[in-house]
Scaffold this motif. Sequence first.
Motif, PDB file in Angstrom:
ATOM      1  N   SER A 175      -1.311  -5.052  -5.079  1.00 56.24           N
ATOM      2  CA  SER A 175      -0.637  -3.772  -5.004  1.00 56.24           C
ATOM      3  C   SER A 175      -1.840  -2.826  -4.931  1.00 56.24           C
ATOM      4  O   SER A 175      -2.674  -2.390  -5.711  1.00 56.24           O
ATOM      5  N   THR A 176      -1.744  -2.035  -3.909  1.00 57.31           N
ATOM      6  CA  THR A 176      -2.997  -1.043  -3.671  1.00 57.31           C
ATOM      7  C   THR A 176      -2.542   0.359  -3.345  1.00 57.31           C
ATOM      8  O   THR A 176      -1.494   0.834  -2.981  1.00 57.31           O
ATOM      9  N   SER A 177      -3.519   1.124  -3.555  1.00 58.89           N
ATOM     10  CA  SER A 177      -3.416   2.625  -3.082  1.00 58.89           C
ATOM     11  C   SER A 177      -4.704   3.235  -3.001  1.00 58.89           C
ATOM     12  O   SER A 177      -5.652   3.176  -3.845  1.00 58.89           O
ATOM     13  N   GLY A 178      -4.774   4.119  -1.862  1.00 58.11           N
ATOM     14  CA  GLY A 178      -5.955   4.929  -1.809  1.00 58.11           C
ATOM     15  C   GLY A 178      -5.758   6.216  -2.634  1.00 58.11           C
ATOM     16  O   GLY A 178      -4.555   6.748  -2.241  1.00 58.11           O
ATOM     17  N   LEU A 179      -6.896   6.879  -2.937  1.00 60.92           N
ATOM     18  CA  LEU A 179      -6.959   8.120  -3.533  1.00 60.92           C
ATOM     19  C   LEU A 179      -7.661   8.926  -2.613  1.00 60.92           C
ATOM     20  O   LEU A 179      -8.478   8.491  -1.902  1.00 60.92           O
ATOM     21  N   ILE A 210     -12.438   6.178  -0.803  1.00 55.72           N
ATOM     22  CA  ILE A 210     -13.421   6.049   0.285  1.00 55.72           C
ATOM     23  C   ILE A 210     -14.121   7.133   0.458  1.00 55.72           C
ATOM     24  O   ILE A 210     -13.452   8.308   0.713  1.00 55.72           O
ATOM     25  N   GLU A 211     -15.459   7.074   0.206  1.00 53.02           N
ATOM     26  CA  GLU A 211     -16.480   8.471   0.430  1.00 53.02           C
ATOM     27  C   GLU A 211     -17.440   8.078   1.687  1.00 53.02           C
ATOM     28  O   GLU A 211     -17.463   7.132   2.206  1.00 53.02           O
ATOM     29  N   SER A 212     -18.108   8.769   2.052  1.00 53.83           N
ATOM     30  CA  SER A 212     -19.049   8.685   3.029  1.00 53.83           C
ATOM     31  C   SER A 212     -20.009   7.734   2.839  1.00 53.83           C
ATOM     32  O   SER A 212     -20.597   7.095   3.813  1.00 53.83           O
ATOM     33  N   GLY A 213     -20.500   7.852   1.682  1.00 51.34           N
ATOM     34  CA  GLY A 213     -21.530   6.672   1.303  1.00 51.34           C
ATOM     35  C   GLY A 213     -21.253   5.515   0.447  1.00 51.34           C
ATOM     36  O   GLY A 213     -22.106   4.771   0.094  1.00 51.34           O
ATOM     37  N   GLU A 248       0.824  -1.376   0.009  1.00 53.43           N
ATOM     38  CA  GLU A 248      -0.088   0.023   0.091  1.00 53.43           C
ATOM     39  C   GLU A 248       0.924   1.277   0.010  1.00 53.43           C
ATOM     40  O   GLU A 248       1.878   1.178   0.951  1.00 53.43           O
ATOM     41  N   SER A 249       0.543   2.103  -0.887  1.00 55.91           N
ATOM     42  CA  SER A 249       1.683   3.223  -0.931  1.00 55.91           C
ATOM     43  C   SER A 249       1.087   4.433   0.211  1.00 55.91           C
ATOM     44  O   SER A 249       0.020   4.500   0.484  1.00 55.91           O
TER      45      SER A 249
END
Length: 223
Positions: free
Chosen positions: A139-143, A169-172, A27-28
């Motif tokens: 291989s992962t990365s959150g934006l 990741i958003e609130s809904g 994960e970056s």
Amino acid sequence: VSPDAFVQMALQLTYYRIHGEFAPVYESASTRQFLHGRTETVRSLTSEAADFVVVMESAASSGADKYDALVRASERHQTLLREASGGQGIDRHILGLRMAYLRLDPLPGETPMSDEGKHAIEAFFSDDTLAKSTTFQLSTSGLFPAYYLTHTGFGCVAPERAYGTNYIIESGRIKFGIEGKTKLVGNGTDVELFEAELRKTLLQLKIICEESNGIQVGDSSRL
């Protein structure tokens, strides 16, 4: 449970359910707080994460057992994420050592490295455990949150049984972009199967979190 750790545990559990084994995970983490900083690796497959997967797959585990395991894995993940963002990761350090060994000459007046020293360094960099732990099957990365998940991607770095995914990741809702290099029936990468299994896993974890915190199951505001 942090949102990012929730997603990371879901990805690992999904991989295990499809392939029957744990996946080394990249994960970056951003190191932009430093001059010229870019990223460092968060090695998300921890002992706590592996324990979480085992608990989730055990028929003897209660909902409370599964939630407690998720919390422990999440806390450990957050610690690693903070350390990596603070320059305390290991992968960029190892890369620097490798590049220094391959490219740098001895400084003026410095004694050249002995053959014994060279053999020791080469043995370290060719170690099977190091090679396996850096063959990231996930291989992962959150934006950062955005309405569209377009013109982006995070490629997998292994040819077999490997996936690359970025996510928002958003609130809904949580958006995923998933890709793979091959599709071999029975033993290879299967992006469609991974997507379907990830949906089931996320829903299961959502219900476990709701029940463990006294939230009405199915409350759409908590999706």
